[in-house]
Design an enzyme around this catalytic site. Structure first.
Site, short mmCIF file in Angstrom:
data_model
loop_
_atom_site.label_atom_id
_atom_site.label_comp_id
_atom_site.label_asym_id
_atom_site.label_seq_id
_atom_site.Cartn_x
_atom_site.Cartn_y
_atom_site.Cartn_z
N LYS A 168 20.97 0.64 32.20
CA LYS A 168 19.65 0.74 31.55
C LYS A 168 18.68 -0.38 31.93
CE LYS A 168 19.93 -2.47 28.03
NZ LYS A 168 18.84 -3.24 27.40
N TYR A 211 15.65 4.58 36.54
CA TYR A 211 16.34 4.61 35.24
C TYR A 211 15.86 5.82 34.43
CZ TYR A 211 17.11 3.58 30.31
OH TYR A 211 17.42 3.67 28.98
N ASN A 239 34.19 1.00 30.08
CA ASN A 239 34.75 0.28 31.24
C ASN A 239 34.44 -1.22 31.19
OD1 ASN A 239 32.08 0.04 31.84
ND2 ASN A 239 32.14 1.11 33.81
N ASN A 263 12.40 0.76 21.70
CA ASN A 263 13.04 -0.51 22.08
C ASN A 263 14.04 -1.02 21.04
OD1 ASN A 263 10.77 -0.21 23.93
ND2 ASN A 263 11.31 -2.30 24.57
C1 WQD Z 1 9.42 -5.52 26.35
C2 WQD Z 1 8.08 -6.20 26.57
C3 WQD Z 1 7.74 -6.91 28.83
C4 WQD Z 1 10.89 -9.97 28.84
C5 WQD Z 1 13.58 -1.65 27.38
C6 WQD Z 1 14.92 -1.42 27.98
C7 WQD Z 1 15.00 -0.03 28.55
C8 WQD Z 1 14.55 0.98 27.54
C9 WQD Z 1 13.17 0.65 26.99
C10 WQD Z 1 16.06 2.22 26.20
C11 WQD Z 1 7.41 -5.78 27.88
C12 WQD Z 1 7.79 -8.11 27.89
C13 WQD Z 1 10.03 -8.95 28.46
C14 WQD Z 1 10.35 -11.27 29.10
C15 WQD Z 1 8.15 -10.44 28.60
N1 WQD Z 1 15.46 1.06 26.46
N2 WQD Z 1 8.70 -9.19 28.33
N3 WQD Z 1 9.01 -11.46 28.97
O1 WQD Z 1 10.85 -3.17 29.48
O2 WQD Z 1 10.29 -1.94 27.32
O3 WQD Z 1 12.58 -1.73 28.38
O4 WQD Z 1 13.24 -0.65 26.46
O5 WQD Z 1 16.01 3.16 26.89
O6 WQD Z 1 16.35 0.21 28.88
O7 WQD Z 1 15.12 -2.35 29.00
O8 WQD Z 1 11.85 -3.85 27.25
O9 WQD Z 1 12.38 -6.05 26.30
O10 WQD Z 1 12.33 -5.80 28.82
O11 WQD Z 1 10.19 -5.73 27.54
O12 WQD Z 1 6.93 -10.65 28.48
O13 WQD Z 1 11.08 -12.25 29.45
O14 WQD Z 1 8.30 -7.61 26.67
O15 WQD Z 1 6.72 -7.09 29.82
O16 WQD Z 1 6.00 -5.75 27.64
P1 WQD Z 1 11.27 -2.66 28.16
P2 WQD Z 1 11.77 -5.42 27.50
#
Ligand code: WQD
Length: 344
Positions: free
Chosen positions: A88, A152, A34, A181
């Protein structure tokens, strides 16, 4: 054998990379999307990269039975379905849980009901490592407790449970892949992650700092119980993840049904935020200014996979290292400063 596959959400970050791998393996694809969080341009580039036109696009929402039936009508018969379409963003799921239950759970229900009606019973589902919540023991294997701590993850676990019940009810072949990730991009720099607005995720934020479109990175939390106080995650190259999907589909197609599989898809090697910053700087020669700030709500200290089950069953394991993830995500960002859009 029709070697035709329906991919929901196939224009998205992981979907487009998986579509490329499947086209290169000779599959014919129908993609239902979509474009809520994706761009059809990605699919034009996928066809270019694959040198294949065997990809048909149906614009529609997975919650809409008419759209889902239209996609299946376009397929004729399918070997299998890969279901990426969903929301997500962890923080968004906390502020808007009903939208996540609607899109992720009701959308999956509509898809599965349509498949059942048409007697298509081979499905790969995009699940998440966040179903493990805030675990204390590592690395994480599939039998560990699932204690989701935000909507989520709750919605993704609910769909896993619905699909497991479906498997027990009849002759289905279903795999739930719990992604860690996903980061990086196809090495060509032609397809990649294209978040709308300010990136939630670490890698796209870092590449936008590298590109000069963001001043600095805020590091969310430096007091976690990890080796350097910052959050640890199991980063996985999106090409490794795409290949895991084709390995899973090919595995399911060899099974007599019913067959149910739940797999962690990760590298087994966690890196902290500071490790990633250092790794990105070493891999690209660029500097990433950052500031240590307070924790982000919903974040857990650490997630790290035990990928042994996927290795044992599929023969799959991740092959690309952190440096490759950093190089490829930067190549995408540098070549596409505004993603698939002409202007931001
Ligand atoms: C990674 C690390 C943050 C942004 C993601 C997806 C979620 C799922 C799992 C599939 C964390 C740190 C982040 C920033 C930071 N994927 N960070 N500054 O939260 O593990 O979730 O993977 O299912 O859908 O969103 O990934 O990349 O947001 O964060 O310090 O500006 O980086 O605290 O430790 P997350 P992320």
């Amino acid at each position: 054998m029709t070697n035709r596959v329906l991919i929901t959400g196939g224009a998205g970050f992981i979907g487009s990379h998986t579509a490329l791998v499947l086209l290169e393996q000779g599959y014919e694809l129908v993609i239902l999307d979509n474009f809520d969080n994706s761009n059809p341009k990605a699919l034009d580039r996928v066809k270019d990269l694959a040198g294949s036109k065997a990809l048909e696009l149906v614009e529609g929402d997975v919650r809409d039975p008419t759209a889902v039936n239209r996609a299946f009508d376009n397929c004729g018969s399918v070997e299998g379905v890969i279901h990426f379409a969903g929301l997500k963003a962890v923080s968004e799921s906390v502020t808007n849980p009903l939208r996540y239950w609607d899109v992720n759970v009701n959308g999956s229900r509509v898809l599965a009901a349509t498949m059942e009606k048409r007697n298509f019973r081979t499905l790969v589902f995009s699940s998440t490592s966040t179903v493990y919540g805030e675990p204390e023991n590592f690395p994480l294997h599939e039998e560990m407790p699932t204690v989701p701590v935000h909507p989520y993850a709750q919605t993704k676990l609910a769909v896993e449970q619905m699909l497991n019940a479906l498997c027990r009810s009849g002759n289905w072949r279903i795999a739930c892949l719990r992604y860690f990730n996903p980061v990086g991009a196809h090495p060509s720099g032609r397809i990649g992650e294209d978040p709308l607005g300010i990136p939630n995720n670490l890698f796209p934020f870092i590449t936008q700092v590298a590109a000069g479109s963001r001043k600095k990175l805020n590091v969310f939390g430096s007091d976690y119980p990890t080796h350097d106080g910052t959050g640890v995650r199991d980063y996985l190259h999106v090409m490794d993840l795409a290949e895991a999907h084709s390995s899973t589909l090919n595995h399911l197609l060899k099974q007599t049904s019913p067959h149910q599989l739940t797999l962690n898809i990760g590298t087994g090697c966690g890196f902290s935020v500071l490790d990633v910053i250092r790794g990105f700087e070493e891999a690209t020669g660029l500097s990433i200014p950052y500031q240590l700030v307070s924790r982000r709500p919903g974040d857990v200290p650490k997630l790290e996979a035990c990928p042994q089950k996927a290795k044992n069953i599929l023969g799959w394991s991740a092959t690309r290292d952190l440096a490759q993830m950093c190089r490829d995500s930067w190549a995408w960002q540098r070549a596409n400063p505004t993603g698939y859009r002409d202007v931001l």
